[in-house]
Scaffold this active site. Sequence first.
Site, short mmCIF file in Angstrom:
data_model
loop_
_atom_site.label_atom_id
_atom_site.label_comp_id
_atom_site.label_asym_id
_atom_site.label_seq_id
_atom_site.Cartn_x
_atom_site.Cartn_y
_atom_site.Cartn_z
N THR A 12 0.83 -1.21 0.00
CA THR A 12 0.00 0.00 0.00
C THR A 12 0.85 1.25 0.00
OG1 THR A 12 -0.10 -0.03 2.39
CG2 THR A 12 -1.90 -1.12 1.23
N LEU A 14 3.89 3.90 1.55
CA LEU A 14 4.27 4.34 2.89
C LEU A 14 3.13 5.13 3.52
CD1 LEU A 14 6.47 4.18 4.94
CD2 LEU A 14 7.61 6.14 3.90
N HIS A 15 2.01 4.45 3.72
CA HIS A 15 0.99 5.07 4.56
C HIS A 15 0.29 3.99 5.36
CE1 HIS A 15 -0.19 5.54 0.22
NE2 HIS A 15 -1.05 4.62 0.57
N ALA A 16 -0.77 4.40 6.08
CA ALA A 16 -1.48 3.48 6.96
C ALA A 16 -0.49 2.80 7.91
CB ALA A 16 -2.29 2.49 6.15
#
Lengths: 94, 568
Positions: A12, A14-16
């Site tokens: 996904t 570099l977030h969540a």
Amino acid sequence: MSTRTVAIASRTGLHARPAALFVKAAADQDVPVRIRVGDGPAVPAASMLAVLSLGAGHGTEVTLEADGPGADAALDSLAALLARDLDAEEAADA
Amino acid sequence: MPDLDAPPRVLHGIGVGPGLAAGPVARMASPPALPDPRPVLPDQPAPTDLPVSDPDRELADAVRALEATEADLRARADAATGEARDILSAQAMIAADPTLREGVAERVRSGDDAPHALRSTFDRHREILAALGGYLGERAADLDDIAHRAIAAALGRPMPGLPAPGHPFVLIADDLAPADTVGLDPETVLALVTERGGPTSHTAILARALGLPAVVGCAGILDVPDGTLVTVDGTSGRVGAGVGEEEAADVRARAADERSRLAAGRGPGRTADGHPVDLMVNIGSAADLRGADLDGVTGVGLFRTEFLFLDRRDAPGLDEQVTAYAEVFSHFPEGTVVVRTLDAGADKPLPFLGLPEEPNPALGVRGLRVARDRPGILDTQLAAIARAAERTTADVWVMAPMVSTPPEAADFVARARAFGLRTAGVMVEVPAAALRAERLVEVADFLSVGTNDLSQYTLAADRQSGALADLLDPWQPALLQLIATCADAGRRSGRSVGVCGEAAADPALAPVLVGLGVTKLSMSPRSVPAVRARLAAYERAECEELARRALDAADAAAARAAVLTAGP
């Protein structure tokens, strides 16, 4: 100044959850670490908002920077973290 | 303290979660309004004659507010599990972000007081995230939630969010958003009542998922003070505010009777004279089936597949989809599973679709329409469904969302057949499709009416609009008439016609839908017992009579009244 360039392995980007794991690890280092995409401005790696705002997706190359004693060790461990698919590990946890 | 001597007041809304409850109310604290700015620097012009503060004090207040927000979010994360825990932990990290503190310090130095410095700093970061679009754009709303908490803390107000009065309560709110209800515990929340919101609002969907009595669009509920004893009838939409302990006890006893009566009902759906009605469930993934009582349930009437596609940059691959579908099919070795292909579009954006923004997303490229330019995603999905179907004995059906014309239906059916899927049908959500149902059943194997969208398009009322809740009510005779058109077409052609929208979960509406000729009702698993019990109370001819009464009514309220007064 020491630097490491690494491609984001998490599906996904570099977030969540991957971002949360990275920011926490960056904050735990003894030296301040900064992160940038390409020649963009380097931002504090311990800032969730700054890291999210990089908009780094899967496969995006990011560069980590730090100075002083311990910089190399800090960068090695953070670069290794980004080179792992943290989303896949999340799935394995579930 | 509530005024216990005030006479009881009766409020009316739309019942969206059947059942009775009684208890004291506690409200969802709303986001704080920003007061007038306070002067912080000595030479600053002041809009009011507030005393001048100083930057050190304001900065200390702002930092304390951020720390309190972090602690609150951290505590909520520790109390949560799974995905909610991850979301809340990430929010706590944002509240603790050094970038925010620096931004706030800068604003305070230039003359903002603590609440305004917080507001403008959060707003700046919100714009950055919103500009990134996609997944990060959606996180901009999370930032608002953190900002509201921090500003409330800086103002010394309670933090917005779920109340924790320490005893079971009836939750009242203006309206409920998904983020508000993370961690809502159905053991302590007795019922939901909201001032705004309609039958397809998040509140309604949540209430049915949790099996809670709920009333939405209940004007005046926010005027009821915390602690006031209320009774809630989630079928009729009646809320009695300020009732006595005796009446509350009576309602609780009736609710308990009702629950044990429903729990005693078993077996497949049928009318009192034995006319069979398939009771099916709506799910988003196999996880929704965990702990569900599936006695008498003939299968899944709506398997939403969006969950596989959300929050990601690339479409899920074939193998990943096959695994997810096969897991659901394995729960129903002798049942039917109706898979709805991806329902995305400008209203539910997915980054990898790369769809342009549209001024009117509900009327734009969504559902099957996405396949006009990007058929690859649909083809991969159909291939995955077909492959997963080979691994199971379940009878696997597929259906397309947002079909408007018979040629669209024919194209979808041909595509599905090309992958070896035997039973392919369409959802009826667009009035044009309902009006031409006779032609649709010539090409499609079955119809499934999605009442949420069909109401929105038939009554020209946005699903998100609380102010138009009365128009979105599934009891609207115009909506029922379109369902009747579909059911007639099904009866003449021998095709199955089901309802899988929120309407199917309303027990009082179930006999009406059966009377119109609907043969399958699909709903959240918790809604099944009440619907089964209500169907069993009427003979088929009585259902037809109720359908006639509802069709004959002038509007939704009149239709409901006409049916509820008819007994049994």
